[in-house]
Design a protein around this motif. Structure first.
Motif, PDB file in Angstrom:
ATOM      1  N   LEU A 148      60.622  60.650  24.616  1.00 10.18           N
ATOM      2  CA  LEU A 148      59.457  60.583  23.741  1.00 10.18           C
ATOM      3  C   LEU A 148      59.920  60.748  22.295  1.00 10.18           C
ATOM      4  O   LEU A 148      60.493  61.784  21.923  1.00 10.18           O
ATOM      5  CB  LEU A 148      58.436  61.660  24.117  1.00 10.18           C
ATOM      6  CG  LEU A 148      57.764  61.386  25.470  1.00 10.18           C
ATOM      7  CD1 LEU A 148      58.456  62.175  26.577  1.00 10.18           C
ATOM      8  CD2 LEU A 148      56.281  61.738  25.436  1.00 10.18           C
TER       9      LEU A 148
ATOM     10  N   MET B  92      50.048  57.109  12.835  1.00 11.53           N
ATOM     11  CA  MET B  92      50.262  58.389  13.494  1.00 11.53           C
ATOM     12  C   MET B  92      49.877  59.556  12.597  1.00 11.53           C
ATOM     13  O   MET B  92      50.188  59.565  11.403  1.00 11.53           O
ATOM     14  CB  MET B  92      51.732  58.506  13.914  1.00 11.53           C
ATOM     15  CG  MET B  92      52.040  59.722  14.767  1.00 11.53           C
ATOM     16  SD  MET B  92      51.194  59.662  16.352  1.00 11.53           S
ATOM     17  CE  MET B  92      51.703  61.192  17.091  1.00 11.53           C
TER      18      MET B  92
ATOM     19  N   ASP C 144      50.450  57.180  26.876  1.00 11.27           N
ATOM     20  CA  ASP C 144      51.405  56.061  27.008  1.00 11.27           C
ATOM     21  C   ASP C 144      52.526  56.431  27.974  1.00 11.27           C
ATOM     22  O   ASP C 144      52.926  55.623  28.833  1.00 11.27           O
ATOM     23  CB  ASP C 144      51.992  55.708  25.642  1.00 11.27           C
ATOM     24  CG  ASP C 144      51.001  55.029  24.719  1.00 11.27           C
ATOM     25  OD1 ASP C 144      49.952  54.571  25.207  1.00 11.27           O
ATOM     26  OD2 ASP C 144      51.269  54.962  23.503  1.00 11.27           O
TER      27      ASP C 144
ATOM     28  N   ALA D 217      55.055  66.417  22.753  1.00 10.75           N
ATOM     29  CA  ALA D 217      54.439  65.445  23.660  1.00 10.75           C
ATOM     30  C   ALA D 217      55.057  65.526  25.050  1.00 10.75           C
ATOM     31  O   ALA D 217      54.355  65.461  26.068  1.00 10.75           O
ATOM     32  CB  ALA D 217      54.581  64.030  23.098  1.00 10.75           C
TER      33      ALA D 217
ATOM     34  N   GLY E   4      57.935  64.557  19.449  1.00  9.22           N
ATOM     35  CA  GLY E   4      58.061  64.056  20.816  1.00  9.22           C
ATOM     36  C   GLY E   4      58.407  65.154  21.799  1.00  9.22           C
ATOM     37  O   GLY E   4      58.132  65.034  22.994  1.00  9.22           O
TER      38      GLY E   4
ATOM     39  N   GLU F 259      47.754  60.307  22.587  1.00  5.73           N
ATOM     40  CA  GLU F 259      47.972  58.869  22.792  1.00  5.73           C
ATOM     41  C   GLU F 259      49.400  58.618  23.278  1.00  5.73           C
ATOM     42  O   GLU F 259      49.628  57.805  24.173  1.00  5.73           O
ATOM     43  CB  GLU F 259      47.721  58.121  21.486  1.00  5.73           C
ATOM     44  CG  GLU F 259      47.648  56.615  21.638  1.00  5.73           C
ATOM     45  CD  GLU F 259      46.340  56.136  22.257  1.00  5.73           C
ATOM     46  OE1 GLU F 259      46.252  54.939  22.575  1.00  5.73           O
ATOM     47  OE2 GLU F 259      45.421  56.951  22.436  1.00  5.73           O
ATOM     48  N   GLN F 260      50.367  59.340  22.704  1.00  4.75           N
ATOM     49  CA  GLN F 260      51.751  59.203  23.153  1.00  4.75           C
ATOM     50  C   GLN F 260      51.903  59.758  24.567  1.00  4.75           C
ATOM     51  O   GLN F 260      52.619  59.183  25.397  1.00  4.75           O
ATOM     52  CB  GLN F 260      52.713  59.918  22.203  1.00  4.75           C
ATOM     53  CG  GLN F 260      54.179  59.674  22.539  1.00  4.75           C
ATOM     54  CD  GLN F 260      55.133  60.368  21.582  1.00  4.75           C
ATOM     55  OE1 GLN F 260      54.761  61.318  20.898  1.00  4.75           O
ATOM     56  NE2 GLN F 260      56.369  59.915  21.524  1.00  4.75           N
TER      57      GLN F 260
ATOM     58  N   VAL G 247      59.411  56.016  24.874  1.00  8.64           N
ATOM     59  CA  VAL G 247      57.991  55.959  24.536  1.00  8.64           C
ATOM     60  C   VAL G 247      57.868  56.181  23.036  1.00  8.64           C
ATOM     61  O   VAL G 247      58.189  57.265  22.533  1.00  8.64           O
ATOM     62  CB  VAL G 247      57.187  57.028  25.294  1.00  8.64           C
ATOM     63  CG1 VAL G 247      55.695  56.862  25.009  1.00  8.64           C
ATOM     64  CG2 VAL G 247      57.468  56.970  26.790  1.00  8.64           C
ATOM     65  N   SER G 248      57.405  55.170  22.314  1.00 10.87           N
ATOM     66  CA  SER G 248      57.272  55.277  20.865  1.00 10.87           C
ATOM     67  C   SER G 248      56.136  56.225  20.482  1.00 10.87           C
ATOM     68  O   SER G 248      55.259  56.539  21.293  1.00 10.87           O
ATOM     69  CB  SER G 248      57.010  53.891  20.256  1.00 10.87           C
ATOM     70  OG  SER G 248      58.090  53.024  20.533  1.00 10.87           O
ATOM     71  N   SER G 249      56.164  56.677  19.237  1.00 10.33           N
ATOM     72  CA  SER G 249      55.129  57.573  18.718  1.00 10.33           C
ATOM     73  C   SER G 249      54.339  56.820  17.659  1.00 10.33           C
ATOM     74  O   SER G 249      54.740  56.770  16.493  1.00 10.33           O
ATOM     75  CB  SER G 249      55.783  58.824  18.111  1.00 10.33           C
ATOM     76  OG  SER G 249      54.849  59.607  17.398  1.00 10.33           O
TER      77      SER G 249
END
Length: 259
Positions: A43, A80, A93, A123, A120, A89-90, A70-72
């Motif tokens: 992440l 963002m 995803d 996340a 990340g 949202e991250q 997984v992009s942010s």
């Protein structure tokens, strides 16, 4: 070219053209080995993409892992923020990607690790607290350990995250390794720290790397310095070694962590 220039300006080394020509150990359309491998889901940091840690990914692949990123980018249209909705949202995803990858015959679904950098890391912690199929977590200076006192708006945003009904009740049940930078006490404005470790119910370990600043947990400074033939500290190599050792310990039977 603009992005490469910003990297060079930040590090104070090399030139954009040299960065873009820097060779990697990744090959397009390479023939896959027909067997199952453990999965590492990465992440990315705040507003970033997976290439920020490409060197670590290559090292993990050489160790026999499949790595997915997984992009942010937050909510549509991708601006963002530190709001809980953009953070989630991250996480959403990542949940969707993980559910999809578990149907891939190349993935060993009994051995899944999470790796997150900075925002990340937070996340990744949230994702791991949501799921029961995560076997190991590594946080690279992650924001789940939050230092209050820098800006009131960020303190308020983080406070709203940790006071949601889910976060207050959730715990982390996967073995957790946190690699963190050394805070300069003389310049730090922090007045308190959120103790995320109290939510970890599995094995937990925190290693402070006193030679590392926050940006050193990305591979980009190393890439830029290498492309310009500048001096490359061993800091990133140390970070990669601890990360790989943790995943080897918990995702590969019979493999012990580096001392």
């Amino acid at each position: 070219m603009t992005v490469a220039k910003s990297f060079c300006d930040g590090v104070g080394c090399s030139q954009p053209g040299l960065v873009l020509q820097q060779p990697t150990h990744t090959f397009d359309h390479s023939k896959p080995i027909l067997k199952r491998f453990p999965l590492i889901l990465y992440l990315a940091s705040f507003g970033s993409m997976g290439y920020e840690n490409c060197l670590l990914f290559e090292s993990l692949v050489r160790q026999g892992y499949i790595v997915a990123c997984v992009s942010s980018i937050g909510r549509y249209p991708g601006e963002m923020t530190m709001k809980n909705a953009d953070l989630m949202e991250q996480v959403t995803d990542a949940n969707q990607i993980l559910n999809r990858l578990k149907h891939d015959s190349r993935i060993d679904t009994t051995n899944i690790g999470l790796l997150g950098y900075s925002w990340g890391g937070l996340a990744g912690a949230l994702l791991a607290m949501q799921r029961q199929d995560i076997d190991a977590v590594v946080s690279l200076d992650g924001s789940e350990v939050y230092h209050y006192g820098y800006t009131k708006s960020e303190d308020l945003d983080f406070g709203q995250i940790v006071t949601t009904p889910f976060f207050k009740k959730a715990v982390l049940s996967a073995p957790y390794l946190r690699l963190e930078s050394a805070t300069n006490v003389k310049t730090s404005k922090k007045d308190s720290t959120y103790n995320f470790l109290s939510k970890v119910r599995a094995s937990k370990r925190v290693i402070k790397i006193d030679s590392a600043e926050h940006q050193d947990f990305s591979s980009l400074p190393t890439v830029v310095r290498s492309s310009g033939n500048c001096s490359v500290p061993k800091t990133y190599r140390v970070i990669a070694t601890y990360t790989i050792a943790h995943f080897n310990r918990y995702l590969k039977s019979g493999t012990s962590a580096t001392k």
